[in-house]
Design an enzyme around this catalytic site. Structure first.
Site, PDB file in Angstrom:
ATOM      1  N   ARG A 236       0.153  -1.378  -0.093  1.00  0.00           N
ATOM      2  CA  ARG A 236       0.073  -0.296  -0.315  1.00  0.00           C
ATOM      3  C   ARG A 236       0.752   0.863  -0.077  1.00  0.00           C
ATOM      4  O   ARG A 236       1.999   1.039   0.912  1.00  0.00           O
ATOM      5  CB  ARG A 236      -0.639   0.056   1.162  1.00  0.00           C
ATOM      6  CG  ARG A 236      -1.664  -1.416   1.570  1.00  0.00           C
ATOM      7  CD  ARG A 236      -2.395  -1.850  -0.246  1.00  0.00           C
ATOM      8  NE  ARG A 236      -3.892  -0.667   0.102  1.00  0.00           N
ATOM      9  CZ  ARG A 236      -5.295  -0.557  -1.027  1.00  0.00           C
ATOM     10  NH1 ARG A 236      -5.003  -1.485  -1.804  1.00  0.00           N
ATOM     11  NH2 ARG A 236      -6.107  -0.241  -0.451  1.00  0.00           N
ATOM     12  N   ASP A 260       5.042   0.266  -6.475  1.00  0.00           N
ATOM     13  CA  ASP A 260       4.115   0.398  -7.684  1.00  0.00           C
ATOM     14  C   ASP A 260       2.686   1.580  -6.910  1.00  0.00           C
ATOM     15  O   ASP A 260       1.514   0.557  -7.676  1.00  0.00           O
ATOM     16  CB  ASP A 260       3.482  -1.009  -7.640  1.00  0.00           C
ATOM     17  CG  ASP A 260       2.033  -1.429  -8.504  1.00  0.00           C
ATOM     18  OD1 ASP A 260       2.693  -1.566  -9.520  1.00  0.00           O
ATOM     19  OD2 ASP A 260       1.834  -2.431  -7.935  1.00  0.00           O
ATOM     20  N   GLU A 265      -1.618   7.775  -5.274  1.00  0.00           N
ATOM     21  CA  GLU A 265      -2.445   7.342  -6.456  1.00  0.00           C
ATOM     22  C   GLU A 265      -3.606   7.420  -7.204  1.00  0.00           C
ATOM     23  O   GLU A 265      -3.940   7.419  -8.576  1.00  0.00           O
ATOM     24  CB  GLU A 265      -1.829   6.056  -6.606  1.00  0.00           C
ATOM     25  CG  GLU A 265      -2.737   5.357  -5.294  1.00  0.00           C
ATOM     26  CD  GLU A 265      -2.552   3.535  -5.855  1.00  0.00           C
ATOM     27  OE1 GLU A 265      -3.118   3.097  -4.662  1.00  0.00           O
ATOM     28  OE2 GLU A 265      -1.324   3.450  -5.523  1.00  0.00           O
ATOM     29  N   HIS A 297       0.082   0.818  -9.741  1.00  0.00           N
ATOM     30  CA  HIS A 297      -1.002   0.004  -9.595  1.00  0.00           C
ATOM     31  C   HIS A 297      -1.013  -0.891 -10.207  1.00  0.00           C
ATOM     32  O   HIS A 297      -2.057  -1.292 -10.014  1.00  0.00           O
ATOM     33  CB  HIS A 297      -1.867  -0.035  -8.563  1.00  0.00           C
ATOM     34  CG  HIS A 297      -2.452   0.317  -7.850  1.00  0.00           C
ATOM     35  ND1 HIS A 297      -3.497   0.559  -5.643  1.00  0.00           N
ATOM     36  CD2 HIS A 297      -3.149  -1.264  -7.459  1.00  0.00           C
ATOM     37  CE1 HIS A 297      -3.154  -0.478  -5.904  1.00  0.00           C
ATOM     38  NE2 HIS A 297      -3.042  -1.397  -5.827  1.00  0.00           N
TER      39      HIS A 297
END
Length: 332
Positions: A236, A260, A265, A297
């Site tokens: 996360r 990622d 985000e 993501h």
């Protein structure tokens, strides 16, 4: 039984159609997000499923769902921090999730990010774009078999990542508040996070986001890490203080970072954005750095994982309606 699926993406449609056909249940696909403006569409359905990073924390949403007799939101995600669990519980709305879906999907990207950084792939590509194909001493890389990899969070995904790293020859250590007995066969547990950070050449995060894991990696404990360490986060975004990570990358304290997920985000994930939207943000900064591998993501984004996410989320609703018992519930 009727199920409404919010925020259905083109890559999910096949999985929805197959599940509906195999189970003989009507599933209506809705492209929009679950929001105050769209919650009325849930009227007449037995349950709803959604996949979104946009917060679902408006009281009116849960109030309307209760009014319509919808007692469950089945999230097509593992994490559920985008929902106000307490508010949902107060209105009798269960939040269910998909705790296990193709752990290989996440683990493989974590390994991929680490390997790209160890082998200086972005640095090499930058040099090549400038016509420089020389074996520059600054581009010499490390082999994973000579590295110690620290896995923070040794659940299903963390254990899978540990197995992959070990299969490549790395020494693997781990830290978790909850010991996974199966993981002991693959890695050596450390007593504290600090101990792990001090020993690791690569640190890979595989934790859920809770109050006690918020900014788990920060300026203070980055100081404990090796000067040439690599940080990988496919968990996360808010597990790390990204400003502190960028500072460490710029100073050379950290060798590289594979990212990622980011705390910010929602501004870019699964959407097309122009340069102005990310100008001056950490996203623009990270994209410009040769010692960073940034993906939006995408760790979960495999055919197997998407099918698992869709089918399990729908199974959660089907089973609760048919048996009256909740599975994979996070808030009741």
């Amino acid at each position: 039984m009727r199920i409404l699926a919010y925020h259905v993406q083109p890559y999910e449609e096949k999985a929805f159609v197959n599940w509906a056909k195999n189970n003989g249940i009507e599933v209506v696909l809705e492209k929009g997000l679950l929001s105050v403006d769209s919650v009325d569409k849930a009227k007449g359905f037995d349950g709803v499923t959604t996949q979104q990073v946009i917060p679902v924390k408006d009281e009116e949403i849960f109030k309307k769902l209760k009014e319509y007799g919808v007692s469950q939101i089945s999230s097509r995600t593992a994490g559920v921090d985008m929902f106000d669990g307490l508010l949902a519980k107060n209105y009798g709305v269960a939040i269910t999730n998909v705790p296990r879906y193709s752990p290989n999907a996440i683990a493989e990207l974590a390994v991929s990010h680490a390997m790209q950084l160890l082998r200086n792939v972005k640095h090499i590509n930058s040099a090549m774009r400038n016509g420089d194909f020389t074996w520059n001493k600054d581009l010499i890389s490390r082999e994973i078999r000579n590295c110690t990899v620290g896995i923070v969070g040794t659940g299903k995904i963390g254990l899978t990542a540990a197995k992959l790293f070990k299969g490549l020859g790395a020494k693997v250590i781990g830290y978790d508040k909850f010991i996974n007995e199966e993981a002991k066969e693959v890695l050596e547990y450390k007593d504290t996070l600090d101990d792990l950070l001090k020993e690791s050449d690569v640190v890979s995060l595989h934790l859920p986001l809770f109050d006690d894991t918020y900014h788990l990696i920060n300026k203070e404990n980055i100081k404990l890490m090796k000067d040439d360490a690599i940080l990988v986060n496919t968990g996360r975004g808010a597990l790390v203080n990204i400003d502190d990570v960028i500072e460490a990358l710029e100073s050379g304290k950290l060798f590289g970072a594979g990212i990622d997920v980011l705390e910010c985000e929602t501004m870019y994930v699964n959407q097309k954005v122009d340069d102005e939207k990310i100008k001056g943000t950490v996203v623009e900064k990270l994209m410009s750095m040769d010692n960073v591998v940034l993906t939006g993501h995408f760790a979960f984004f495999t055919e197997t994982a998407v099918d698992n996410l869709v089918s399990t989320s729908l199974d959660n609703i089907k089973n609760s309606v048919e048996t009256g018992k909740l599975q994979n519930c996070t808030n009741m």
